[in-house]
Scaffold this motif. Sequence first.
Motif, PDB file in Angstrom:
ATOM      1  N   PHE A  81       0.837  -1.203   0.000  1.00 25.98           N
ATOM      2  CA  PHE A  81       0.000   0.000   0.000  1.00 25.98           C
ATOM      3  C   PHE A  81       0.872   1.254   0.000  1.00 25.98           C
ATOM      4  O   PHE A  81       0.638   2.194  -0.761  1.00 25.98           O
ATOM      5  N   THR A  82       1.884   1.255   0.862  1.00 27.21           N
ATOM      6  CA  THR A  82       2.773   2.409   0.979  1.00 27.21           C
ATOM      7  C   THR A  82       3.532   2.641  -0.320  1.00 27.21           C
ATOM      8  O   THR A  82       3.653   3.787  -0.778  1.00 27.21           O
ATOM      9  N   GLN A  83       4.012   1.567  -0.908  1.00 25.89           N
ATOM     10  CA  GLN A  83       4.743   1.690  -2.163  1.00 25.89           C
ATOM     11  C   GLN A  83       3.842   2.267  -3.259  1.00 25.89           C
ATOM     12  O   GLN A  83       4.256   3.150  -4.012  1.00 25.89           O
ATOM     13  N   GLN A  84       2.609   1.797  -3.341  1.00 22.90           N
ATOM     14  CA  GLN A  84       1.680   2.307  -4.339  1.00 22.90           C
ATOM     15  C   GLN A  84       1.343   3.768  -4.067  1.00 22.90           C
ATOM     16  O   GLN A  84       1.277   4.588  -4.980  1.00 22.90           O
ATOM     17  N   ARG A  85       1.152   4.099  -2.806  1.00 18.04           N
ATOM     18  CA  ARG A  85       0.832   5.483  -2.434  1.00 18.04           C
ATOM     19  C   ARG A  85       1.985   6.424  -2.783  1.00 18.04           C
ATOM     20  O   ARG A  85       1.763   7.516  -3.313  1.00 18.04           O
ATOM     21  N   LEU A  86       3.218   5.982  -2.513  1.00 17.86           N
ATOM     22  CA  LEU A  86       4.380   6.791  -2.864  1.00 17.86           C
ATOM     23  C   LEU A  86       4.501   6.967  -4.379  1.00 17.86           C
ATOM     24  O   LEU A  86       4.845   8.057  -4.856  1.00 17.86           O
ATOM     25  N   ALA A  87       4.230   5.917  -5.122  1.00 20.16           N
ATOM     26  CA  ALA A  87       4.276   6.013  -6.585  1.00 20.16           C
ATOM     27  C   ALA A  87       3.236   7.016  -7.080  1.00 20.16           C
ATOM     28  O   ALA A  87       3.512   7.819  -7.983  1.00 20.16           O
ATOM     29  N   ASP A  88       2.038   6.977  -6.492  1.00 21.59           N
ATOM     30  CA  ASP A  88       0.981   7.931  -6.869  1.00 21.59           C
ATOM     31  C   ASP A  88       1.396   9.368  -6.557  1.00 21.59           C
ATOM     32  O   ASP A  88       1.186  10.274  -7.361  1.00 21.59           O
ATOM     33  N   LEU A  89       1.978   9.574  -5.362  1.00 25.71           N
ATOM     34  CA  LEU A  89       2.421  10.914  -4.975  1.00 25.71           C
ATOM     35  C   LEU A  89       3.546  11.410  -5.878  1.00 25.71           C
ATOM     36  O   LEU A  89       3.577  12.591  -6.251  1.00 25.71           O
ATOM     37  N   LEU A  90       4.449  10.523  -6.233  1.00 24.14           N
ATOM     38  CA  LEU A  90       5.538  10.898  -7.135  1.00 24.14           C
ATOM     39  C   LEU A  90       4.988  11.322  -8.495  1.00 24.14           C
ATOM     40  O   LEU A  90       5.408  12.334  -9.062  1.00 24.14           O
ATOM     41  N   GLN A  91       4.028  10.548  -8.984  1.00 22.69           N
ATOM     42  CA  GLN A  91       3.418  10.883 -10.277  1.00 22.69           C
ATOM     43  C   GLN A  91       2.725  12.246 -10.205  1.00 22.69           C
ATOM     44  O   GLN A  91       2.873  13.076 -11.103  1.00 22.69           O
ATOM     45  N   LYS A  92       1.988  12.491  -9.139  1.00 16.35           N
ATOM     46  CA  LYS A  92       1.312  13.786  -8.981  1.00 16.35           C
ATOM     47  C   LYS A  92       2.327  14.925  -8.870  1.00 16.35           C
ATOM     48  O   LYS A  92       2.121  15.998  -9.438  1.00 16.35           O
ATOM     49  N   THR A  93       3.405  14.696  -8.140  1.00 15.71           N
ATOM     50  CA  THR A  93       4.440  15.714  -7.990  1.00 15.71           C
ATOM     51  C   THR A  93       5.081  16.027  -9.337  1.00 15.71           C
ATOM     52  O   THR A  93       5.254  17.199  -9.705  1.00 15.71           O
ATOM     53  N   GLU A  94       5.423  14.971 -10.088  1.00 13.51           N
ATOM     54  CA  GLU A  94       6.029  15.179 -11.404  1.00 13.51           C
ATOM     55  C   GLU A  94       5.072  15.883 -12.352  1.00 13.51           C
ATOM     56  O   GLU A  94       5.473  16.759 -13.131  1.00 13.51           O
ATOM     57  N   SER A  95       3.801  15.546 -12.251  1.00 15.31           N
ATOM     58  CA  SER A  95       2.789  16.172 -13.094  1.00 15.31           C
ATOM     59  C   SER A  95       2.670  17.657 -12.749  1.00 15.31           C
ATOM     60  O   SER A  95       2.609  18.512 -13.639  1.00 15.31           O
ATOM     61  N   ALA A  96       2.640  17.967 -11.474  1.00 21.18           N
ATOM     62  CA  ALA A  96       2.534  19.362 -11.045  1.00 21.18           C
ATOM     63  C   ALA A  96       3.783  20.148 -11.446  1.00 21.18           C
ATOM     64  O   ALA A  96       3.676  21.299 -11.895  1.00 21.18           O
ATOM     65  N   LEU A  97       4.940  19.542 -11.340  1.00 17.29           N
ATOM     66  CA  LEU A  97       6.170  20.225 -11.702  1.00 17.29           C
ATOM     67  C   LEU A  97       6.255  20.453 -13.213  1.00 17.29           C
ATOM     68  O   LEU A  97       6.744  21.490 -13.655  1.00 17.29           O
ATOM     69  N   SER A  98       5.749  19.514 -13.968  1.00 17.14           N
ATOM     70  CA  SER A  98       5.798  19.674 -15.433  1.00 17.14           C
ATOM     71  C   SER A  98       4.857  20.778 -15.912  1.00 17.14           C
ATOM     72  O   SER A  98       5.110  21.424 -16.924  1.00 17.14           O
ATOM     73  N   LYS A  99       3.782  21.019 -15.152  1.00 12.96           N
ATOM     74  CA  LYS A  99       2.856  22.072 -15.509  1.00 12.96           C
ATOM     75  C   LYS A  99       3.431  23.450 -15.222  1.00 12.96           C
ATOM     76  O   LYS A  99       3.068  24.432 -15.854  1.00 12.96           O
ATOM     77  N   THR A 100       4.350  23.524 -14.252  1.00  2.09           N
ATOM     78  CA  THR A 100       4.954  24.805 -13.909  1.00  2.09           C
ATOM     79  C   THR A 100       6.118  25.159 -14.810  1.00  2.09           C
ATOM     80  O   THR A 100       6.551  26.305 -14.838  1.00  2.09           O
ATOM     81  N   ASP A 101       6.655  24.170 -15.531  1.00  2.00           N
ATOM     82  CA  ASP A 101       7.807  24.419 -16.406  1.00  2.00           C
ATOM     83  C   ASP A 101       7.447  25.129 -17.656  1.00  2.00           C
ATOM     84  O   ASP A 101       6.591  25.390 -18.237  1.00  2.00           O
TER      85      ASP A 101
END
Length: 101
Positions: A81-101
């Motif tokens: 569960f934790t691994q999946q949650r971290l993967a989801d958070l990483l994806q959201k973080t990368e998505s948010a960062l790509s929108k700011t670039d």
Amino acid sequence: MSNQSSVPVTVRIMGNDYRIACAEEHQDALITAAEHLSDKMSEIRSNGKLLGVERIAVMAALNITHELLACRQDCAEFGDFTQQRLADLLQKTESALSKTD
């Protein structure tokens, strides 16, 4: 190989003393484990269904092993569960960062 020296530790299980060689830094854990085993064995004996220390010890070992395996399963599920949650958070973080670039 370990260079740890063993020291004799006396533990009491259901009124009987046992001397066990143990690394000094593991003494407290050994004593706690012996107390837990003694408590489980006394609990089984108090139910009055089993006679004989050997049978009581086997039932206590089975009960403790069952608890251990259940905890391991819970830990594995939590880890997944934790691994999946971290993967989801990483994806959201990368998505948010790509929108700011």
